[in-house]
Design an enzyme around this catalytic site. Structure first.
Site, PDB file in Angstrom:
ATOM      1  N   GLU A  18      -5.189  -0.162   1.582  1.00 56.85           N
ATOM      2  CA  GLU A  18      -3.831   1.002   0.498  1.00 56.85           C
ATOM      3  C   GLU A  18      -4.798   2.529   1.278  1.00 56.85           C
ATOM      4  O   GLU A  18      -3.854   3.106   1.171  1.00 56.85           O
ATOM      5  CB  GLU A  18      -4.377   0.703  -0.787  1.00 56.85           C
ATOM      6  CG  GLU A  18      -3.901  -0.523  -1.415  1.00 56.85           C
ATOM      7  CD  GLU A  18      -2.134  -0.300  -1.459  1.00 56.85           C
ATOM      8  OE1 GLU A  18      -1.470   0.658  -1.130  1.00 56.85           O
ATOM      9  OE2 GLU A  18      -1.165  -0.960  -0.911  1.00 56.85           O
TER      10      GLU A  18
ATOM     11  N   LEU B 201      -7.731   8.648  12.870  1.00 52.24           N
ATOM     12  CA  LEU B 201      -6.672   7.852  11.484  1.00 52.24           C
ATOM     13  C   LEU B 201      -6.255   9.841  10.985  1.00 52.24           C
ATOM     14  O   LEU B 201      -5.336   9.651   9.831  1.00 52.24           O
ATOM     15  CB  LEU B 201      -7.561   6.798  10.053  1.00 52.24           C
ATOM     16  CG  LEU B 201      -6.544   5.357  11.347  1.00 52.24           C
ATOM     17  CD1 LEU B 201      -8.054   4.763   9.250  1.00 52.24           C
ATOM     18  CD2 LEU B 201      -5.179   5.553  10.804  1.00 52.24           C
TER      19      LEU B 201
ATOM     20  N   TYR C  46      -2.397   5.502  -8.223  1.00 51.86           N
ATOM     21  CA  TYR C  46      -1.673   4.546  -7.800  1.00 51.86           C
ATOM     22  C   TYR C  46      -2.201   3.874  -6.968  1.00 51.86           C
ATOM     23  O   TYR C  46      -2.225   1.773  -6.913  1.00 51.86           O
ATOM     24  CB  TYR C  46      -1.060   5.428  -6.225  1.00 51.86           C
ATOM     25  CG  TYR C  46      -0.324   4.264  -5.062  1.00 51.86           C
ATOM     26  CD1 TYR C  46       0.480   3.807  -5.211  1.00 51.86           C
ATOM     27  CD2 TYR C  46      -1.011   4.274  -3.470  1.00 51.86           C
ATOM     28  CE1 TYR C  46       1.427   2.400  -3.650  1.00 51.86           C
ATOM     29  CE2 TYR C  46      -1.162   3.038  -2.687  1.00 51.86           C
ATOM     30  CZ  TYR C  46       0.508   2.494  -3.601  1.00 51.86           C
ATOM     31  OH  TYR C  46       0.740   0.870  -2.075  1.00 51.86           O
TER      32      TYR C  46
ATOM     33  N   ASP D  75       4.348   4.898  -5.357  1.00 48.21           N
ATOM     34  CA  ASP D  75       3.939   5.639  -4.656  1.00 48.21           C
ATOM     35  C   ASP D  75       4.963   6.314  -3.956  1.00 48.21           C
ATOM     36  O   ASP D  75       6.461   6.399  -4.556  1.00 48.21           O
ATOM     37  CB  ASP D  75       3.405   5.290  -3.149  1.00 48.21           C
ATOM     38  CG  ASP D  75       3.935   4.320  -2.092  1.00 48.21           C
ATOM     39  OD1 ASP D  75       5.141   3.825  -3.089  1.00 48.21           O
ATOM     40  OD2 ASP D  75       3.977   3.591  -1.130  1.00 48.21           O
TER      41      ASP D  75
ATOM     42  N   CYS E  63      22.120  -0.661   2.490  1.00 48.55           N
ATOM     43  CA  CYS E  63      22.473  -1.344   1.372  1.00 48.55           C
ATOM     44  C   CYS E  63      22.692  -2.424   1.415  1.00 48.55           C
ATOM     45  O   CYS E  63      23.075  -3.534   0.622  1.00 48.55           O
ATOM     46  CB  CYS E  63      23.260  -0.183   0.718  1.00 48.55           C
ATOM     47  SG  CYS E  63      22.838   1.483   0.449  1.00 48.55           S
TER      48      CYS E  63
ATOM     49  N   CYS F  55      21.943  -1.483  -8.451  1.00 48.93           N
ATOM     50  CA  CYS F  55      21.833  -0.015  -8.051  1.00 48.93           C
ATOM     51  C   CYS F  55      22.791   0.839  -8.254  1.00 48.93           C
ATOM     52  O   CYS F  55      23.740   0.501  -7.392  1.00 48.93           O
ATOM     53  CB  CYS F  55      21.662  -0.275  -6.053  1.00 48.93           C
ATOM     54  SG  CYS F  55      20.858   1.285  -5.621  1.00 48.93           S
TER      55      CYS F  55
ATOM     56  N   THR G 294      -0.620  18.685   7.349  1.00 45.44           N
ATOM     57  CA  THR G 294       0.124  19.525   6.862  1.00 45.44           C
ATOM     58  C   THR G 294      -0.097  19.978   6.257  1.00 45.44           C
ATOM     59  O   THR G 294       1.659  20.468   6.450  1.00 45.44           O
ATOM     60  CB  THR G 294      -0.797  18.379   5.388  1.00 45.44           C
ATOM     61  OG1 THR G 294      -1.305  17.045   5.369  1.00 45.44           O
ATOM     62  CG2 THR G 294       0.807  17.881   4.215  1.00 45.44           C
TER      63      THR G 294
HETATM   64  S1  SF4 Z   1      17.882  -0.129  -3.683  1.00 45.91           S
HETATM   65 FE1  SF4 Z   1      20.479   0.470  -3.353  1.00 45.91          FE
HETATM   66  S2  SF4 Z   1      20.258   2.877  -2.031  1.00 45.91           S
HETATM   67 FE2  SF4 Z   1      18.143   1.425  -1.409  1.00 45.91          FE
HETATM   68  S3  SF4 Z   1      19.016   0.162   0.145  1.00 45.91           S
HETATM   69 FE3  SF4 Z   1      19.349  -0.798  -1.754  1.00 45.91          FE
HETATM   70  S4  SF4 Z   1      21.320  -0.656  -2.459  1.00 45.91           S
HETATM   71 FE4  SF4 Z   1      20.180   1.140  -0.971  1.00 45.91          FE
END
Ligand code: SF4
Length: 372
Positions: free
Chosen positions: A47, A90, A130, A148, A209, A218, A315
């Protein structure tokens, strides 16, 4: 629901969401070396390495690190130079320094057992909410949030959370969401599922998606606004710094290196002598010659032609280094922070990436000259 941004939590079927996410994770997760068991030390190291570094870059480092320091005791015993060498390349070296300090504390105070409660973990150097959440959930099966950037992106879309994820205070909102959503039967697979979803499917610029296991839950997808989330304000542009560095040899062919200060950027790493270029009008080899004389009492003959130019992006900072080669004209008094080393010995010292690139250019140039 007291947090207005989380109003969509009421519209999620939590059990189904957990099942869909966990089943997908169990079927589709990547085989990664820190996933072969639940050793909290390995999970902790992974992590820390994964902060600001991509998985593909981390894998060989992690494997080498575990060969060198297979147990927390072995790592705690290692000195700083060895530890920095294992991390060489790193970046963000304070990560490994803190990790080493914390490992010593775990060995000395907690008998080598990585703590399994949030408040004790948070007292260890370099462990924030986290990392603590990741160790607790993955190694110990505790239903703690591990939020995160990936997780914030995924949940901002699933729940349409409009808060700016660049603001530190926003994390708390996401932690509240995860506390509501997390599986108490398998918090490890749940948290890793969210992270994996962010890495493989719900990516920043092109979320897949149609392949998403939690698409049905979602809200952003259903409203067609997934590309507008997360809300993230722009960071300040990094400051550009012009540097001049020298790879300087004495007549025995030894190279001058020095150790950086023990605080601040790249602390305690080794480097070739360098200084800032205050203006572009004075030739850089003159500036370097003056600097070496004033700072280290070194008389040198720096060649006017540049060996190479190296750019390195941090950064908050961009280095543009004009690299010259040169010869040392007087004896150098070596100290713990200033050394003359043979070309073969260089490999034993930990250098920042920019200085490794300079050295590679130097060796390449030398090989060409020798062949011609
Ligand atoms: S969480 Fe929502 S926005 Fe992300 S890939 Fe899945 S459907 Fe798409």
């Amino acid at each position: 629901m007291s947090i207005p941004s989380l109003k969509n939590l009421e519209n999620i079927h939590i059990q189904n969401f957990q099942d869909d996410l966990i089943q997908w994770f169990k079927k589709s997760h990547r085989q990664l070396p820190w996933r072969i068991n639940r050793d909290p030390y390995r999970i902790w190291v992974s992590e820390i390495m994964l902060q600001q570094t991509k998985v593909d870059t981390v894998i060989p480092y992690f494997e080498k690190f575990m060969k060198s320091f297979p147990t927390i005791e072995a790592f705690a015993e290692a000195n700083e130079d060895t530890v920095l060498k294992a991390w060489e390349g790193l970046g963000y070296y304070s990560r490994v320094r803190n990790l080493n300090t914390a490992a010593k504390e775990v060995v000395n105070i907690h008998a080598g057992k990585v703590p399994h409660t949030l408040d004790v973990l948070l007292q260890l150097k370099g462990i924030g909410p986290y990392t603590a959440g990741a160790i607790l959930s993955i190694a110990y099966g505790v239903p703690a949030p591990a939020v995160d950037g990936n997780v914030m992106r995924v949940l901002s879309r699933i729940l349409i959370i409009p808060d700016d994820i660049a603001k530190p205070a926003t994390r708390k909102i996401f932690e509240t969401a995860v506390k509501q959503l997390i599986s108490h039967e398998d918090p490890s697979a749940f948290n890793q599922g969210l992270m994996e979803l962010g890495a493989l499917i719900c990516t920043p610029t092109s979320p897949a998606c149609l392949l998403c296991p939690v698409r049905v839950h979602c809200h952003a997808y259903h409203q067609g606004i997934e590309m507008q989330l997360p809300v993230k304000s722009k960071k300040k542009q990094p400051k550009k710094v012009q540097l001049i560095a020298g790879i300087l040899r004495n007549e025995e062919g030894k190279i001058l290196i020095r150790k950086r200060e023990n605080e601040g950027l790249l602390a305690n790493l080794w480097e070739f002598p360098n200084c800032e270029r205050p203006n572009q009008y004075m030739p850089s080899h003159f500036i370097l010659t003056d600097y070496l004389e004033n700072t280290h009492k070194i008389v040198s003959l720096v060649q006017p032609s540049k060996l190479t130019e190296v750019k390195h992006v941090f950064t908050h900072l961009i280095w543009n280094v004009h690299v010259h080669v040169g010869e040392l004209k007087n004896a150098v008094e070596e100290t713990t922070h200033l050394k003359l080393v043979s070309e073969d010995e260089i490999a034993a010292y930990a250098f920042p990436v920019a200085h490794q690139k300079m050295w590679d250019s130097y060796i390449e140039m030398k090989t060409k000259v020798e062949k011609s």
